[in-house]
Design a protein around this motif. Structure first.
Motif, short mmCIF file in Angstrom:
data_model
loop_
_atom_site.label_atom_id
_atom_site.label_comp_id
_atom_site.label_asym_id
_atom_site.label_seq_id
_atom_site.Cartn_x
_atom_site.Cartn_y
_atom_site.Cartn_z
N GLY A 49 1.03 3.89 -3.08
CA GLY A 49 0.64 5.27 -2.86
C GLY A 49 1.74 6.25 -3.20
N TRP A 50 2.97 5.88 -2.86
CA TRP A 50 4.09 6.79 -3.11
C TRP A 50 4.44 6.83 -4.59
N PRO A 62 -3.48 9.34 -3.58
CA PRO A 62 -2.87 8.06 -3.23
C PRO A 62 -1.88 8.17 -2.09
N ALA A 122 -2.01 6.27 1.39
CA ALA A 122 -0.94 5.36 1.81
C ALA A 122 -0.47 5.69 3.22
N TYR A 158 -5.05 4.85 -2.04
CA TYR A 158 -3.81 4.45 -2.70
C TYR A 158 -4.04 3.82 -4.07
N GLN A 159 -5.29 3.45 -4.41
CA GLN A 159 -5.52 2.78 -5.69
C GLN A 159 -6.01 3.71 -6.79
N SER A 209 2.69 6.39 -7.16
CA SER A 209 1.70 7.00 -8.05
C SER A 209 2.02 8.47 -8.30
N ILE A 265 0.83 -1.20 0.00
CA ILE A 265 0.00 0.00 0.00
C ILE A 265 0.86 1.26 0.00
N GLU A 316 -9.01 4.26 1.65
CA GLU A 316 -9.63 4.42 0.35
C GLU A 316 -11.00 5.09 0.47
#
Lengths: 364, 197
Positions: A143-144, A151, A155, A246-247, A146, A139, A237
């Motif tokens: 997140g990072w 995100p 994260a 994060y997605q 992206s 995760i 999320e």
């Protein structure tokens, strides 16, 4: 058959393990496909909708249709993303989620004290705890990498959340280890033999401890919700504030891997609850040795497997129900619940159980 | 078989450790560090110390490295600027490296007490965890408790250093929030049409 085994020689062991892993993975993936549908159906049922009902009878093949859709879509990688880490994150999440299942015993073996498990580790509980604590990396990395604000915020939230709730999960696991006197999952399950009253959640063999273990089961369940980022703790999320956490930047196969890993972790938590608290493959009524002696061992194993899967399904039903009926927590409430309520409670429980085991007796 | 596994994992440990230093992006450095920890846990499993291996993963990979990653990710530094002038420190780095290497060679050559070959990971007990527990809670009980107290003091110190009571800020009263009932928040009115309330 035995000739064939002999001709394989030293290759037989690794081949057998590979076969077990393949079979286990296949069963697991099929279960996940139908559990996903089950989750959506329960959710729909609570809202008085019908849920997915178009693909196949009762929508049974919905998950397979989704699977095909995810695979055929184009993978979009954001321009400023850190490509390697961006793609590594979902793979890591999914791999770790699969790897944990190697230590889960699902059914009793033909001899006493054995079980159907790929790796019967002496430190099985710790292994589960260690590998599931790595889940947070997928995760954070996603997140990072992206390179986008939502995100990243998601994260950070999930990192704090998962690390916080891991602590109380660890202490709850310690109470069970103390009761069973072992970190081997098979031994822990066999410690709960002899009917529903001996399951660790009720602990009648350690009589007054039911007062401690029932709350521990409840806390474990709630912590498991937080650990797997399920509602009401799906803050990483939270769609109303972070779009999808994060997605956000993920689609097609990488997203599929994230989702698969998430659901594998949810089912893993259900399996852990089953093994640690709900007696694993033992049915609620103990069959005496005079009854079981005449039955074929394979039948006993299969009935154990059925009990195990039934209990996992029950826990998963609870997860799905909670998703449908409980509103989302606020972030500070989440942290308060984890650190100020669950941590002291579970710590006190460890002390009580340790005192009981030492002074009243319990370790065999 | 064990030799192949050892060579493979040891090679991964050394390579990953090198990439920790060589990686340009600090986040990549931490990721390589995590791989190093994880592979080191694999080495511990190979010698039969599975309990230590799991603890290494739980403590270092599961908690410490997460915090590393957390901090490093939030740093907003210009990596190119950071790398400039590192060349000046080469003599110093070389000195430290040489001293460390010399110490290692000294220990491995002159020490002689280092166990080689077949080490017993769990002496006097069926499992690694029991062996450690028996030693830790009997022979070294005082040291064990002492280290616990040291950690407690460190924890209290960290809390004291960071705890600030700032006046004039709004705080949430959780008891008040959770104690709120429907009657406190909702009032049913029956407005007449055209007049309002």
């Amino acid at each position: 058959m035995s000739n064939a085994i002999e001709s394989l020689g030293s290759l037989w062991g690794p081949l057998l393990v590979l076969g077990q892993i393949g079979l286990f993975t296949l069963v697991l993936l099929l279960s996940i496909a139908f559990l996903l549908l089950f989750d959506r159906k329960v959710w729909a049922g609570v809202m008085m909708r019908k849920g997915p009902n178009v693909v196949g009878p009762f929508g049974l093949f919905q998950s397979f249709a989704d699977f095909g859709k995810f695979l055929l879509k184009e993978i979009v990688i954001p321009a400023g993303a850190n490509k390697a880490v961006f793609l590594l994150a979902p793979i890591l999440t999914c791999t770790l989620a699969f790897v944990t299942w190697a230590a889960i015993p699902v059914a009793p073996g033909t001899e006493t004290g054995t079980s159907w498990v790929i790796a019967n580790l002496n430190v099985g509980v710790l292994y589960l705890f260690a590998i599931s604590s790595l889940g947070v990396y997928g995760i954070i990395m996603g997140g990072w990498a992206s390179n986008s604000k939502y995100p990243f915020l998601g994260a950070l939230r999930s990192a704090a959340q998962m690390v916080s709730y891991e602590v109380s999960i660890g202490f709850i696991i310690v109470t069970v280890i103390l009761l069973a006197g072992s970190m081997n999952l098979t031994t822990i399950v066999n410690n709960q033999d002899g009917g529903i009253q001996n399951w660790h959640v009720f602990s009648f063999q350690y009589f007054p401890l039911i007062v401690v273990m029932v709350p521990m089961f409840v806390i474990f369940f709630i912590s498991a919700l937080a650990e797997t980022n399920r509602p009401p703790f799906d803050l990483p999320e939270a769609e109303s504030e972070l779009v999808a956490g994060y997605q956000v930047e993920y689609g097609s196969t990488p997203y599929l891997l994230f989702m698969l890993g998430e659901y594998l972790n949810i089912v893993l938590m259900c399996a852990m609850m089953t093994i640690l608290f709900l007696g694993g493959w033992h049915g609620p009524i103990a069959l005496g040795p005079e009854l079981t002696a005449n039955l074929p061992p394979l039948l006993l194993s299969l009935s154990g497997l059925a009990w195990f899967m039934g209990k996992v399904l029950f826990c998963f039903f609870l997860f799905a129900l909670v998703k449908a009926i409980v509103p989302r927590y606020r972030y500070d409430q989440l942290m308060r619940l984890g650190w100020k309520i669950f941590l002291p409670t579970s710590l006190a429980a460890v002390i009580i159980v340790a005192g009981y085991v030492t002074f009243v007796g319990g370790l065999s | 078989m064990a030799l192949i596994a050892f060579s493979l994992i040891a090679a991964i440990v050394v390579l990953a450790a090198m990439f920790v230093i060589a990686a340009r992006n600090p986040v990549h450095s931490v990721l390589w560090l995590i791989l190093t920890f994880f592979s080191a846990a694999g080495l511990l499993v190979l010698i039969g110390a599975e309990f230590l291996a799991m603890l290494l993963v739980v403590v270092y990979v599961g908690a410490v490295a997460v915090l590393f990653l957390f901090v490093v990710m939030m740093l907003d530094v210009d990596f190119v600027e950071l790398k400039q002038g590192t060349l000046r420190y080469w003599p110093f780095a070389l000195l430290v490296g040489v001293i460390l290497l010399a110490e290692l060679v000294l220990v491995s050559v002159a020490g002689g007490a280092l166990p080689t070959g077949n080490m017993d990971a769990s002496p006097g007990a069926p499992t690694n965890a029991e062996a450690i527990g028996r030693v830790m809670y009997t022979d070294y009980l005082l040291l064990f408790q002492l280290s616990g107290i040291v950690l407690l003091i460190a924890m209290v110190g960290a809390i004291v250093l960071t705890l600030r009571h700032r006046p004039h800020i709004k705080r949430q009263n959780i008891a008040k929030q959770t104690g709120r009932r429907r009657g406190d928040a909702v009032e049913l009115k029956d407005p007449t049409p055209g007049q309002g309330i």
